[in-house]
Design an enzyme around this catalytic site. Structure first.
Site, PDB file in Angstrom:
ATOM      1  N   SER A 243       0.611  -0.242   4.131  1.00 37.49           N
ATOM      2  CA  SER A 243       0.119   0.784   3.206  1.00 37.49           C
ATOM      3  C   SER A 243      -0.952   1.692   3.816  1.00 37.49           C
ATOM      4  O   SER A 243      -1.211   2.762   3.294  1.00 37.49           O
ATOM      5  CB  SER A 243      -0.432   0.140   1.936  1.00 37.49           C
ATOM      6  OG  SER A 243      -1.639  -0.540   2.194  1.00 37.49           O
TER       7      SER A 243
ATOM      8  N   LYS B 251      -7.881  -0.387   1.237  1.00 42.56           N
ATOM      9  CA  LYS B 251      -7.442   0.985   0.988  1.00 42.56           C
ATOM     10  C   LYS B 251      -8.586   1.933   1.352  1.00 42.56           C
ATOM     11  O   LYS B 251      -9.706   1.517   1.638  1.00 42.56           O
ATOM     12  CB  LYS B 251      -7.070   1.200  -0.489  1.00 42.56           C
ATOM     13  CG  LYS B 251      -6.048   0.239  -1.070  1.00 42.56           C
ATOM     14  CD  LYS B 251      -4.650   0.476  -0.564  1.00 42.56           C
ATOM     15  CE  LYS B 251      -3.666  -0.537  -1.164  1.00 42.56           C
ATOM     16  NZ  LYS B 251      -2.331  -0.434  -0.578  1.00 42.56           N
TER      17      LYS B 251
END
Length: 394
Positions: free
Chosen positions: A51, A170
């Site tokens: 990701s 993230k």
């Protein structure tokens, strides 16, 4: 003559420690020292998914700084040292006990979370998991699609405390008070185009003159990891590209056309706040949305309740009820709510291959673990990636 600094010899009747006792003492000391370092200074972390590619790669091993934002005092103190939430060599056995739970406190740090920091945090929706399929499916998404009763009948359901939820990584794209919007895949913060990480990826449909995919050796040179997707559009191939890759592709004579792959669905129930009656959002067209800030007061009504429901009820531990079209917080009528914590918006750099805040919403400050610091080890299919050793993370 006396020598005050001379080492004193042990008395003749002193009990000598056995080798086993010495090893046990050394082991206990090592575990205590490692636990203190892991809790209050830094912790090792491995990138499990793509990701954040290509800013971070699968099997990058990181050090995560706890002192940057201030170390979080453990909220679940009764736990096996050096283990996160599962006992080694078991599938589901918790490595902790919830018999004692402490409230959230954080020691002072060197800085605060800033836009574009890469942050490790506990997964907000990880408070409840279906153990057998935890690594493949999100509990709340399953409930939305199949119903709560069916999920509870077929799987072992476990609730986890904040600090024992899965750790994920993230980029923080918006901080408390920011207004976030995504339009046709482009992120805007406070009505300005957001920072684009140099190694971030977006999917592009690429049309070639001879309707064949580009030379695989050349793609390897450009660092393209995945094979292109084919079949959806005749003569086009879907590549995940960095900004630099896009510029390179446009220079190829064989490339006739390039189009950013945009989600054109008018609404997606999987996208936060999972209320398609009021919010017609998807991963590429989202917002505007204001990120909650501690002390900020917002209206509570049918239009806003799905945005703030988890904050009020789960993250800030209030009783929330609806009666005759009115909302009650802790048994008192409420048409407004004041936030007790700061919240953040986290997104992956590999935008179309990232399950992030677009799907589960805000990240509360008490979920923040630390700041990604350096990559100390990395390996891929061809072995060690030496260029990534001890590389600072930006």
């Amino acid at each position: 003559m006396k020598f005050p600094f001379r080492k004193k010899e042990a008395p003749e009747n002193a009990v000598k420690r056995s080798k086993l006792r010495e090893w046990l003492d050394a082991g206990v000391f090592a575990i205590i020292a490692a636990t203190v370092i892991r809790t209050f200074i830094f912790e090792a972390y491995c990138i499990p998914s793509g990701s954040m590619e290509r800013t971070l790669l699968v099997n990058d091993y990181l050090f995560v700084s706890k002192v940057s934002y201030g170390p979080r005092i453990p909220m679940t103190p009764l736990a096996i040292p050096l283990v996160h939430n599962k006992m080694p060599l078991t599938k589901y056995m918790p490595s902790y006990s919830t018999a004692v739970q402490w409230s959230y406190h954080r020691l002072p740090g060197f800085t605060h979370i800033k836009r574009n920091d890469i942050v490790v945090f506990n997964l907000p929706e990880g408070d409840t998991v279906a153990l057998e399929i935890e690594e493949r499916s999100n509990y709340y998404d399953l409930v939305r699609r199949r119903g709560r009763e069916k999920i509870w009948e077929n799987y072992q359901i476990l609730a986890r405390p904040v600090d024992k939820r899965e750790n994920i990584i993230k980029r923080c794209v918006a901080v408390p008070g920011d207004t976030l919007r995504i339009r046709d895949g482009v992120l805007y913060i406070n009505d300005e185009k957001a920072f684009i990480a140099p190694e971030s990826e977006m999917p592009y449909w690429v049309q070639t003159a001879d309707s064949t995919e580009l030379n695989t050796d050349r793609m390897d040179e450009l660092g393209l990891i995945d094979a292109p997707v084919t079949g959806e559009r005749k003569g086009y191939f879907l590549y995940n590209l960095t900004p630099a890759n896009v510029a390179t592709f446009k220079s190829f004579p064989v490339v006739k056309n390039m189009e950013l792959d945009i989600d054109k669905d008018t609404a997606d129930i999987a996208v936060f706040p999972h209320d398609t009656a009021y919010y017609r959002w998807n991963e590429d067209n989202f917002g505007p949305l204001v990120i909650p800030k501690k002390g900020q007061t917002v209206a509570v009504n049918r239009n806003t309740i799905e945005i703030y429901r988890r904050i009020i009820q789960v993250y800030e531990d209030n009783k929330l009820e609806e009666k005759d079209g009115r909302y009650f917080i802790n048994d008192k009528p409420a048409d407004a709510y004041t936030f007790k914590m700061d919240y953040y918006w986290m997104m992956g750099d590999n935008r179309h291959n990232s399950t992030d805040s677009r799907y589960w919403g805000f990240v509360p400050e008490d979920h923040v673990v630390g700041k990604a610091w350096i990559t100390w080890l990395s390996y891929g299919k061809d072995g060690l990636r030496w260029s990534r050793f001890f590389k600072s993370i930006k």
